[in-house]
Design a protein around this motif. Sequence first.
Motif, PDB file in Angstrom:
ATOM      1  N   UNK A  20      21.139 -56.103 -79.338  1.00 52.00           N
ATOM      2  CA  UNK A  20      20.590 -56.965 -79.876  1.00 52.00           C
ATOM      3  C   UNK A  20      21.358 -58.292 -79.547  1.00 52.00           C
ATOM      4  N   UNK A  21      22.679 -58.375 -80.147  1.00 51.00           N
ATOM      5  CA  UNK A  21      23.541 -59.580 -80.034  1.00 51.00           C
ATOM      6  C   UNK A  21      23.635 -59.844 -78.490  1.00 51.00           C
ATOM      7  N   UNK A  22      23.886 -59.005 -77.622  1.00 49.18           N
ATOM      8  CA  UNK A  22      23.790 -59.221 -76.194  1.00 49.18           C
ATOM      9  C   UNK A  22      22.550 -59.721 -75.429  1.00 49.18           C
ATOM     10  N   UNK A  23      21.584 -59.149 -75.980  1.00 46.45           N
ATOM     11  CA  UNK A  23      20.296 -59.684 -75.451  1.00 46.45           C
ATOM     12  C   UNK A  23      19.965 -61.250 -75.943  1.00 46.45           C
ATOM     13  N   UNK A  24      20.267 -61.407 -77.333  1.00 46.19           N
ATOM     14  CA  UNK A  24      19.922 -62.795 -77.644  1.00 46.19           C
ATOM     15  C   UNK A  24      21.087 -63.799 -77.049  1.00 46.19           C
ATOM     16  N   UNK A  25      22.176 -63.367 -76.720  1.00 43.87           N
ATOM     17  CA  UNK A  25      23.031 -64.352 -76.037  1.00 43.87           C
ATOM     18  C   UNK A  25      22.751 -64.433 -74.372  1.00 43.87           C
ATOM     19  N   UNK A  26      22.316 -63.279 -74.089  1.00 46.47           N
ATOM     20  CA  UNK A  26      21.561 -63.448 -72.589  1.00 46.47           C
ATOM     21  C   UNK A  26      20.425 -64.368 -72.319  1.00 46.47           C
ATOM     22  N   UNK A  27      19.542 -64.111 -73.406  1.00 42.62           N
ATOM     23  CA  UNK A  27      18.318 -65.153 -73.300  1.00 42.62           C
ATOM     24  C   UNK A  27      18.890 -66.475 -73.651  1.00 42.62           C
ATOM     25  N   UNK A  28      19.829 -66.863 -74.421  1.00 39.27           N
ATOM     26  CA  UNK A  28      20.147 -68.224 -74.748  1.00 39.27           C
ATOM     27  C   UNK A  28      20.785 -68.792 -73.430  1.00 39.27           C
ATOM     28  N   UNK A  29      21.884 -67.915 -72.945  1.00 41.62           N
ATOM     29  CA  UNK A  29      22.470 -68.282 -71.569  1.00 41.62           C
ATOM     30  C   UNK A  29      21.345 -68.672 -70.483  1.00 41.62           C
ATOM     31  N   UNK A  30      20.620 -67.662 -70.456  1.00 40.81           N
ATOM     32  CA  UNK A  30      19.691 -68.053 -69.082  1.00 40.81           C
ATOM     33  C   UNK A  30      18.887 -69.164 -69.165  1.00 40.81           C
ATOM     34  N   UNK A  31      18.537 -69.524 -70.735  1.00 40.07           N
ATOM     35  CA  UNK A  31      17.522 -70.642 -70.940  1.00 40.07           C
ATOM     36  C   UNK A  31      18.551 -71.919 -70.663  1.00 40.07           C
ATOM     37  N   UNK A  32      19.781 -71.774 -71.034  1.00 36.64           N
ATOM     38  CA  UNK A  32      20.660 -73.014 -70.586  1.00 36.64           C
ATOM     39  C   UNK A  32      20.984 -73.183 -69.392  1.00 36.64           C
ATOM     40  N   UNK A  33      21.121 -71.920 -68.640  1.00 34.79           N
ATOM     41  CA  UNK A  33      21.428 -72.226 -67.021  1.00 34.79           C
ATOM     42  C   UNK A  33      20.376 -72.533 -66.450  1.00 34.79           C
ATOM     43  N   UNK A  34      19.147 -72.039 -66.742  1.00 36.46           N
ATOM     44  CA  UNK A  34      17.959 -72.669 -65.958  1.00 36.46           C
ATOM     45  C   UNK A  34      17.779 -74.127 -66.175  1.00 36.46           C
ATOM     46  N   UNK A  35      17.626 -74.769 -67.481  1.00 35.73           N
ATOM     47  CA  UNK A  35      17.598 -75.953 -67.754  1.00 35.73           C
ATOM     48  C   UNK A  35      18.808 -76.904 -67.038  1.00 35.73           C
ATOM     49  N   UNK A  36      19.681 -76.635 -67.036  1.00 34.73           N
ATOM     50  CA  UNK A  36      21.067 -77.269 -66.313  1.00 34.73           C
ATOM     51  C   UNK A  36      20.748 -77.169 -64.866  1.00 34.73           C
ATOM     52  N   UNK A  37      20.180 -76.259 -64.218  1.00 40.22           N
ATOM     53  CA  UNK A  37      19.923 -76.135 -62.775  1.00 40.22           C
ATOM     54  C   UNK A  37      18.614 -77.172 -62.768  1.00 40.22           C
ATOM     55  N   UNK A  38      17.489 -77.307 -63.557  1.00 42.88           N
ATOM     56  CA  UNK A  38      16.534 -78.049 -63.030  1.00 42.88           C
ATOM     57  C   UNK A  38      17.055 -79.466 -63.244  1.00 42.88           C
ATOM     58  N   UNK A  39      17.763 -79.742 -64.402  1.00 40.30           N
ATOM     59  CA  UNK A  39      18.178 -81.154 -64.682  1.00 40.30           C
ATOM     60  C   UNK A  39      19.112 -81.717 -63.528  1.00 40.30           C
ATOM     61  N   UNK A  40      19.933 -80.829 -63.188  1.00 36.48           N
ATOM     62  CA  UNK A  40      20.871 -81.262 -61.816  1.00 36.48           C
ATOM     63  C   UNK A  40      19.778 -81.517 -60.635  1.00 36.48           C
ATOM     64  N   UNK A  41      18.946 -80.703 -60.317  1.00 38.22           N
ATOM     65  CA  UNK A  41      18.211 -80.711 -59.263  1.00 38.22           C
ATOM     66  C   UNK A  41      17.376 -82.089 -59.164  1.00 38.22           C
ATOM     67  N   UNK A  42      16.862 -82.517 -60.657  1.00 39.93           N
ATOM     68  CA  UNK A  42      16.352 -83.822 -60.901  1.00 39.93           C
ATOM     69  C   UNK A  42      17.130 -85.019 -60.457  1.00 39.93           C
ATOM     70  N   UNK A  43      18.451 -84.818 -60.975  1.00 39.93           N
ATOM     71  CA  UNK A  43      19.224 -85.997 -60.648  1.00 39.93           C
ATOM     72  C   UNK A  43      19.707 -86.176 -59.359  1.00 39.93           C
ATOM     73  N   UNK A  44      19.911 -84.956 -58.630  1.00 37.41           N
ATOM     74  CA  UNK A  44      20.235 -85.035 -57.152  1.00 37.41           C
ATOM     75  C   UNK A  44      19.127 -85.530 -56.523  1.00 37.41           C
ATOM     76  N   UNK A  45      17.794 -85.387 -56.766  1.00 34.57           N
ATOM     77  CA  UNK A  45      16.785 -85.866 -56.052  1.00 34.57           C
ATOM     78  C   UNK A  45      16.593 -87.556 -56.117  1.00 34.57           C
ATOM     79  N   UNK A  46      16.693 -87.789 -57.667  1.00 35.37           N
ATOM     80  CA  UNK A  46      16.783 -89.103 -58.055  1.00 35.37           C
ATOM     81  C   UNK A  46      17.656 -89.823 -57.247  1.00 35.37           C
ATOM     82  N   UNK A  47      19.016 -89.311 -57.106  1.00 32.83           N
ATOM     83  CA  UNK A  47      20.179 -90.125 -56.434  1.00 32.83           C
ATOM     84  C   UNK A  47      19.560 -90.209 -54.983  1.00 32.83           C
ATOM     85  N   UNK A  48      19.057 -89.090 -54.189  1.00 30.12           N
ATOM     86  CA  UNK A  48      18.820 -89.208 -52.905  1.00 30.12           C
ATOM     87  C   UNK A  48      17.712 -90.192 -52.833  1.00 30.12           C
ATOM     88  N   UNK A  49      16.781 -90.246 -53.533  1.00 28.63           N
ATOM     89  CA  UNK A  49      15.440 -91.160 -53.437  1.00 28.63           C
ATOM     90  C   UNK A  49      16.092 -92.519 -53.573  1.00 28.63           C
TER      91      UNK A  49
END
Length: 476
Positions: A20-49
């Motif tokens: 349960x602990x590993x699953x909870x941490x995995x979900x939290x890490x995955x959520x943070x990683x996905x959010x970080x990827x999308x935020x970085x992509x948005x920033x790079x696209x905005x910088x390119x534009x």
Amino acid sequence: MTGPLHRFRALPLRSRLALLVATAVAVAVAAVAVACWFVTRAQLEEQLDTTLRNTTVDERYLSSLYAYCLDPTQQEPPRTDSGLTVQLIDAQGTVCIAPDWSPLSVGRADLAVVNREVRSTLHTASAADGVKMRVFTKSAEVKRGLGQPNLKIAVSVARPLSEIDKPLSTLAWVLLLVSGIGVVGAGAAGLWVARSGLRPVDELTEAVEHVARTEDLTVRIPVEGEDEIARLSRSFNSMTASLATSRDRQAQLIADAGHELRTPLTSLRTNVELLARSDETGRAIPPDDRRALMSSVKAQMTELASLIGDLQELARPDAAKTGPLQVVALHDITRTALQRARLRGPELTITAELAPWYVRAEPAALERAIVNVLDNAVKFSPPGSTIDVELHRGRLTVRDHGPGIPADELPHVFERFWRSPSARQLPGSGLGLSIVARTVQQSGGDIALSPAPGGGTEAVISLPGAPQPPPDGVPE
């Protein structure tokens, strides 16, 4: 069914907590990683534009490129080291681009800029070689020869999306690696936490198994802190202490019962052997002695039956010690008990003042308790003395004028089989007052014995009142 939930529940508690602990941490890490990827992509696209919007193309380069497109044989293709793809679009949608670059697809938005319907547009398009490009198109003019008006065109500047796709791909792999390390670390940490947190439970389990295996009730678990595990440990220690006390009391009851039974049984066996020997040898016992022996046998049988009845009463479980409680008249029960006490002590004077009082109790058990208290007073009262009985507002007082009870013996009067040294020659088992105390407590009251002023003993039974029942035939 053997579904995932069933298999999960079949795992040990330690494994379930770690999972349960590993699953909870995995979900939290995955959520943070996905959010970080999308935020970085948005920033790079905005910088390119922003870079494309701020890009300016030199007019001479536009003129050279336009001249090259009009007559490639007479002009050298213009060169640029900016890394940009520059494309000219006229009103007919004709594309002009340096030969080193792959033409970009022209859309309606680009034509709208050429026709001056909009000033600029930003969009994603595909080059002829299939490369995805980010394109910024804005209006421009190209100078032609003398006397000719400037040509209205649109200029598209573009950069490949691979400039942000490659960093995003690298970031995705880094986040995946970090997430994997985090999940593995979380699983290890969860297993460590589960082991540390369940160590008191393991100790408790070992203690329970030890008690079940050896019946050793002296085992105690160390209690640390104030959490749920500490409460569980304290509860276990209290339970084993109560069980040990109960077992000690049971052993003491058996020992005391054996001791009390030995005396009447020994005397009874002696008298029976005398009677049997007389019959076997033919030597008749004198009539007076035979009558004395028979009287002794009868008395011993009576004492033995009374002792066994008291033992049975004390040995019954709590749920079976009393019948259903009901509202009864304490004054009526006391009056009935007084009649029996007067028969047992005809040489005594028993006075009674009984005010009406109703209690909630089991009638037979309560009557027996009051009879025991009165018998105790009759037993220790000298011939010709008086026993005073008074009932007032739930307080039943029985006062005799006997020798009294020494102060050092008062704390023991309600103990099982305890008998005063001065009363060991009198009939009785030492269980009467113990039964009285238990019955009174089950009825919600209490009992106390104390020396009476002027000598003797005063027994006080206090019972809480209950609503008076309606007369027979009258509905409540």
